[in-house]
Design an enzyme around this catalytic site. Sequence first.
Site, PDB file in Angstrom:
ATOM      1  NE  ARG A   9      -2.357  -1.225   3.936  1.00  0.00           N
ATOM      2  CZ  ARG A   9      -1.813  -0.535   4.643  1.00  0.00           C
ATOM      3  NH1 ARG A   9      -2.108   0.627   4.359  1.00  0.00           N
ATOM      4  NH2 ARG A   9      -0.851  -0.981   5.979  1.00  0.00           N
TER       5      ARG A   9
ATOM      6  CB  VAL B  44      10.579  -5.008   8.501  1.00  0.00           C
ATOM      7  CG1 VAL B  44      10.552  -5.978   6.711  1.00  0.00           C
ATOM      8  CG2 VAL B  44       9.776  -4.025   8.578  1.00  0.00           C
TER       9      VAL B  44
ATOM     10  CG  ASN C 293       8.034   2.240   1.795  1.00  0.00           C
ATOM     11  OD1 ASN C 293       7.497   3.616   1.257  1.00  0.00           O
ATOM     12  ND2 ASN C 293       6.693   1.197   2.164  1.00  0.00           N
TER      13      ASN C 293
ATOM     14  CB  SER D 240       9.808  12.482   6.925  1.00  0.00           C
ATOM     15  OG  SER D 240       9.146  13.205   7.496  1.00  0.00           O
TER      16      SER D 240
ATOM     17  CE1 TYR E 161       7.342   8.624  10.101  1.00  0.00           C
ATOM     18  CE2 TYR E 161       7.670  11.677   9.865  1.00  0.00           C
ATOM     19  CZ  TYR E 161       7.371  10.098   9.631  1.00  0.00           C
ATOM     20  OH  TYR E 161       7.059   9.796   8.146  1.00  0.00           O
TER      21      TYR E 161
ATOM     22  CB  ALA F 277      13.246   7.355  13.768  1.00  0.00           C
ATOM     23  CE  LYS F 278      10.636   7.931   8.247  1.00  0.00           C
ATOM     24  NZ  LYS F 278      10.115   6.413   7.258  1.00  0.00           N
TER      25      LYS F 278
ATOM     26  CB  ILE G 266       2.495  11.968   0.323  1.00  0.00           C
ATOM     27  CG1 ILE G 266       3.964  12.473  -0.467  1.00  0.00           C
ATOM     28  CG2 ILE G 266       2.162  11.538  -1.228  1.00  0.00           C
ATOM     29  CD1 ILE G 266       4.244  13.305  -1.094  1.00  0.00           C
TER      30      ILE G 266
HETATM   31  N1  LIG Z   1       2.782   9.711   3.657  1.00  0.00           N
HETATM   32  C1  LIG Z   1       3.284  10.654   3.821  1.00  0.00           C
HETATM   33  O1  LIG Z   1       3.066  11.699   3.663  1.00  0.00           O
HETATM   34  C2  LIG Z   1       4.421  10.545   4.077  1.00  0.00           C
HETATM   35  C3  LIG Z   1       5.063  11.312   4.316  1.00  0.00           C
HETATM   36  C4  LIG Z   1       6.925  11.157   4.536  1.00  0.00           C
HETATM   37  C5  LIG Z   1       7.008  10.004   4.811  1.00  0.00           C
HETATM   38  N2  LIG Z   1       7.008   8.276   4.557  1.00  0.00           N
HETATM   39  C6  LIG Z   1       7.394   7.744   5.336  1.00  0.00           C
HETATM   40  O2  LIG Z   1       6.687   6.593   3.995  1.00  0.00           O
HETATM   41  C7  LIG Z   1       6.855   5.544   3.881  1.00  0.00           C
HETATM   42  C8  LIG Z   1       5.618   4.357   3.718  1.00  0.00           C
HETATM   43  O3  LIG Z   1       4.536   5.978   3.907  1.00  0.00           O
HETATM   44  P1  LIG Z   1       2.969   5.612   3.189  1.00  0.00           P
HETATM   45  O4  LIG Z   1       2.275   6.525   4.283  1.00  0.00           O
HETATM   46  O5  LIG Z   1       2.920   4.948   2.148  1.00  0.00           O
HETATM   47  O6  LIG Z   1       2.683   4.404   4.561  1.00  0.00           O
HETATM   48  P2  LIG Z   1       1.019   3.174   4.597  1.00  0.00           P
HETATM   49  O7  LIG Z   1       0.084   3.721   3.638  1.00  0.00           O
HETATM   50  O8  LIG Z   1       0.727   2.972   6.437  1.00  0.00           O
HETATM   51  O9  LIG Z   1       1.920   2.350   4.270  1.00  0.00           O
HETATM   52  C9  LIG Z   1       2.550   0.940   4.258  1.00  0.00           C
HETATM   53  C10 LIG Z   1       3.244  -0.486   3.951  1.00  0.00           C
HETATM   54  O10 LIG Z   1       3.877  -0.847   5.066  1.00  0.00           O
HETATM   55  C11 LIG Z   1       3.704  -2.144   5.099  1.00  0.00           C
HETATM   56  N3  LIG Z   1       4.145  -2.236   6.930  1.00  0.00           N
HETATM   57  C12 LIG Z   1       3.652  -0.837   7.840  1.00  0.00           C
HETATM   58  N4  LIG Z   1       4.013  -1.743   8.475  1.00  0.00           N
HETATM   59  C13 LIG Z   1       5.017  -2.631   8.275  1.00  0.00           C
HETATM   60  C14 LIG Z   1       5.946  -4.102   8.461  1.00  0.00           C
HETATM   61  N5  LIG Z   1       6.321  -3.759  10.391  1.00  0.00           N
HETATM   62  N6  LIG Z   1       6.582  -4.935   8.346  1.00  0.00           N
HETATM   63  C15 LIG Z   1       6.176  -4.715   6.737  1.00  0.00           C
HETATM   64  N7  LIG Z   1       5.558  -4.108   6.430  1.00  0.00           N
HETATM   65  C16 LIG Z   1       4.804  -3.115   7.156  1.00  0.00           C
HETATM   66  C17 LIG Z   1       1.965  -1.846   4.805  1.00  0.00           C
HETATM   67  O11 LIG Z   1       1.613  -3.339   5.491  1.00  0.00           O
HETATM   68  P3  LIG Z   1       1.607  -3.725   6.339  1.00  0.00           P
HETATM   69  O12 LIG Z   1      -0.171  -2.881   7.183  1.00  0.00           O
HETATM   70  O13 LIG Z   1      -0.059  -5.116   5.739  1.00  0.00           O
HETATM   71  O14 LIG Z   1       1.722  -4.417   7.227  1.00  0.00           O
HETATM   72  C18 LIG Z   1       2.031  -0.888   3.508  1.00  0.00           C
HETATM   73  O15 LIG Z   1       1.796  -2.096   3.146  1.00  0.00           O
HETATM   74  C19 LIG Z   1       7.331   5.149   5.935  1.00  0.00           C
HETATM   75  O16 LIG Z   1       8.540   5.786   6.462  1.00  0.00           O
HETATM   76  C20 LIG Z   1       6.596   6.968   6.000  1.00  0.00           C
HETATM   77  O17 LIG Z   1       7.239   7.378   7.019  1.00  0.00           O
HETATM   78  C21 LIG Z   1       5.367   9.419   4.816  1.00  0.00           C
END
Ligand SMILES: NC(=O)c1ccc[n+]([C@@H]2O[C@H](COP(=O)([O-])OP(=O)(O)OC[C@H]3O[C@@H](n4cnc5c(N)ncnc54)[C@H](OP(=O)(O)O)[C@@H]3O)[C@@H](O)[C@H]2O)c1
Length: 258
Positions: free
Chosen positions: A17, A65, A91, A143, A156, A159-160, A189
């Site tokens: 996702r 992970v 990721n 991030s 957060y 860690a980032k 995003i």
């Molecule tokens: N979205 C934003 O605005 C944004 C901004 C800055 C940085 N980020 C960074 O981008 C990355 C992805 O964020 P996102 O918003 O795309 O997250 P998300 O929509 O919550 O997606 C997370 C993905 O990671 C999997 N996941 C979560 N915990 C896991 C674990 N312990 N082991 C294996 N898989 C795991 C989830 O599937 P399951 O739940 O099935 O495991 C899902 O596939 C993160 O590092 C976040 O900090 C995001």
Amino acid sequence: MDLGIEGKVALVTGGSRGLGRYSALALAREGVRVAICARTEAPLRKTVEELRALGSEAQGFVADVAVAGDVARLHREVVAALGPVDILLNNVGGGRGGGVLEATDDDWMAAFNLNIFSALRLMRLVAPSMRERRWGRIINIASIYGREHGGRSATYMAAKAALIAMTKHAALAYAKDGILVNSVAPGSIAFPGGSWDRFQREQPPEAVREFIERNLPMGRFGWPEPVGDTVAFLASERASLITGACINVDGGQSHSLI
Ligand SMILES: NC(=O)c1ccc[n+]([C@@H]2O[C@H](COP(=O)([O-])OP(=O)(O)OC[C@H]3O[C@@H](n4cnc5c(N)ncnc54)[C@H](OP(=O)(O)O)[C@@H]3O)[C@@H](O)[C@H]2O)c1
């Protein structure tokens, strides 16, 4: 532009996702053979089908992970199914707890385990074979809040920031080995099912408008495709002089000059 990575093997953590999925799709479009992992099977299977529909020899693996044993098993299974990993996208990430003093020891350890140790353990596992083959790409999703103050979670931010530092350190260590190590710093995003999508649906319209006005110079939330495209570019032959960098994909949201 031909990115020159057709047939390479990528491992994308949290690829079912969100930004991981968009990155996996961008890599699949380049002919990369993509392995994705997540904890939940159904979305994993659905995304694998999407990747295969793009012609990628994709595989999905259930793994958490945050658990060292799962990481080791995941790596073994990916290598057995697709061969040695050429491109690693760390990721998975997130924060726990609020301010510095409110977050508990468990919150701090969970955040560092999820953002740092998951990435570090996989880097250790993939690097020896990348080094032998003198080609590799490691990309860590950080991030903008790892580069400057922001957000509500101290764990957060810390860690980032540590992930960006670790990325730079690894980049210098592997610079002579053909392994490029970079990080990507997304801003806010939005995509269906993501936290910013929820924010927009659950908060009063006035609060959403105010957030956008105060934080997002483009007047709208970020969208995920440019994050995936940036990952694909950093994974490519075309990025051969880029290592140790942290690339913002934030529509101008961050304030830092460096
Ligand atoms: N979205 C934003 O605005 C944004 C901004 C800055 C940085 N980020 C960074 O981008 C990355 C992805 O964020 P996102 O918003 O795309 O997250 P998300 O929509 O919550 O997606 C997370 C993905 O990671 C999997 N996941 C979560 N915990 C896991 C674990 N312990 N082991 C294996 N898989 C795991 C989830 O599937 P399951 O739940 O099935 O495991 C899902 O596939 C993160 O590092 C976040 O900090 C995001």
